[in-house]
Design a protein around this motif. Sequence first.
Motif, PDB file in Angstrom:
ATOM      1  N   CYS A  41       0.863  -1.189   0.000  1.00 54.38           N
ATOM      2  CA  CYS A  41       0.000   0.000   0.000  1.00 54.38           C
ATOM      3  C   CYS A  41       0.899   1.239   0.000  1.00 54.38           C
ATOM      4  O   CYS A  41       1.062   1.909   1.029  1.00 54.38           O
ATOM      5  CB  CYS A  41      -0.914  -0.001   1.224  1.00 54.38           C
ATOM      6  SG  CYS A  41      -2.245   1.229   1.156  1.00 54.38           S
ATOM      7  N   THR A  43       0.825   4.278  -0.833  1.00 52.27           N
ATOM      8  CA  THR A  43       0.374   5.618  -0.434  1.00 52.27           C
ATOM      9  C   THR A  43      -0.150   5.672   1.000  1.00 52.27           C
ATOM     10  O   THR A  43      -0.723   6.681   1.414  1.00 52.27           O
ATOM     11  CB  THR A  43      -0.737   6.112  -1.379  1.00 52.27           C
ATOM     12  OG1 THR A  43      -1.842   5.200  -1.344  1.00 52.27           O
ATOM     13  CG2 THR A  43      -0.218   6.239  -2.810  1.00 52.27           C
ATOM     14  N   LEU A  46       1.092   8.627   3.152  1.00 53.32           N
ATOM     15  CA  LEU A  46       0.615   9.892   2.588  1.00 53.32           C
ATOM     16  C   LEU A  46      -0.861  10.103   2.898  1.00 53.32           C
ATOM     17  O   LEU A  46      -1.292  11.218   3.212  1.00 53.32           O
ATOM     18  CB  LEU A  46       0.838   9.912   1.073  1.00 53.32           C
ATOM     19  CG  LEU A  46       0.350  11.167   0.337  1.00 53.32           C
ATOM     20  CD1 LEU A  46       1.076  12.407   0.852  1.00 53.32           C
ATOM     21  CD2 LEU A  46       0.554  11.010  -1.166  1.00 53.32           C
ATOM     22  N   ILE A  47      -1.640   9.035   2.824  1.00 51.10           N
ATOM     23  CA  ILE A  47      -3.075   9.143   3.119  1.00 51.10           C
ATOM     24  C   ILE A  47      -3.289   9.538   4.576  1.00 51.10           C
ATOM     25  O   ILE A  47      -4.123  10.397   4.886  1.00 51.10           O
ATOM     26  CB  ILE A  47      -3.780   7.815   2.800  1.00 51.10           C
ATOM     27  CG1 ILE A  47      -3.840   7.616   1.275  1.00 51.10           C
ATOM     28  CG2 ILE A  47      -5.185   7.784   3.401  1.00 51.10           C
ATOM     29  CD1 ILE A  47      -4.281   6.239   0.849  1.00 51.10           C
ATOM     30  N   ASN A  50      -2.299  13.247   4.960  1.00 48.52           N
ATOM     31  CA  ASN A  50      -3.293  14.161   4.381  1.00 48.52           C
ATOM     32  C   ASN A  50      -4.555  14.228   5.242  1.00 48.52           C
ATOM     33  O   ASN A  50      -5.178  15.293   5.366  1.00 48.52           O
ATOM     34  CB  ASN A  50      -3.642  13.725   2.961  1.00 48.52           C
ATOM     35  CG  ASN A  50      -2.528  14.004   1.970  1.00 48.52           C
ATOM     36  OD1 ASN A  50      -1.612  14.776   2.248  1.00 48.52           O
ATOM     37  ND2 ASN A  50      -2.580  13.364   0.809  1.00 48.52           N
TER      38      ASN A  50
END
Length: 330
Positions: A41, A43, A46-47, A50
């Motif tokens: 996974c 990202t 980053l998820i 964010n």
Amino acid sequence: MEKGAMVFPFPIAVSCLFIIVHIFANSVSGSLVFNFYAASCPTAELIVRNTVSSSSSSDPSIPGKLLRLVFHDCFVEGCDASLMLLGNNTEKSDPANRSVGGFSVIESAKRVLEFLCPGTVSCADIIALAARDAVEIVGGPMIEIPTGRRDGMVSVASNVRPNILDTSFTMDEMINRFSSKGLSLFDLVILSGAHTIGAAHCSSFRDRFQEDSKGKLTLIDKTLDNTYADELMKECPLSASPSVTVNNDPETSMVFDNQYYRNLLTNKGLFQSDSALLSDNRTRKFVEDLANDQEFFFESWGQSFLKLTSIGVKTGDEGEIRSSCASINA
């Protein structure tokens, strides 16, 4: 100082921080590894970042709540998201955890990750990453942390009080509690610096005052600055609603910095457990050094935070990866 505690006598160049933290993390994190989700996974981090950033923009109290959440989770059953589980007798139901917040941020990130990478990213990792990101978002250091935590399946309210700290603890009580988690005296001083952000309910420091004959609060804790005490009594009168809160740091409450330690030097620590760091000879010198050197605080924070988020982690075949942070898988 406890044997083996890592304390640097002089500031280390910031450019070296990642290397030092990387080596240190490998010594305390067991099976956790950096970039654990690089293939499964990519990202994921980053998820989470964010989600924390977006939530903090709309609610400035979120960073402090996420930092408190990781403490309360890791000190009971280890860093396994056991605090997230709902139920009549779970950790979350204990009165000591009823004011803990930030759960919606973790669940929000989890929903996105379940859509993109189902059954892959643990709630335990999301909690640790979210707390890491929360610190950076409000001006703290950027650190890399290893991942690979799995979610626990045990959450019992009776396990809370014997494990978490109370703001009225003496220094010896705090040292014993930290030591039981593999954390040193220096870790205690550094991680107390989390109080540089966030807020506290009046009840968490009301024991520093008493009601006088006229029914008004009066200061009884002489380690607290009188002017600061007057301000606290105005913000937290006896008639105050239980929901009233006061900033942990009266100077820079929305910024992660070393102001907390400077506050201690002027007797403006909100909690009795804060003031104890200055009055005790075992920790006073640490407080003075940290108050005078923010870079030293940031470097030390990275080390101690890694130790905190590695307490009792479950990896490999232990625990599970929950589909929802609020309940174990069927």
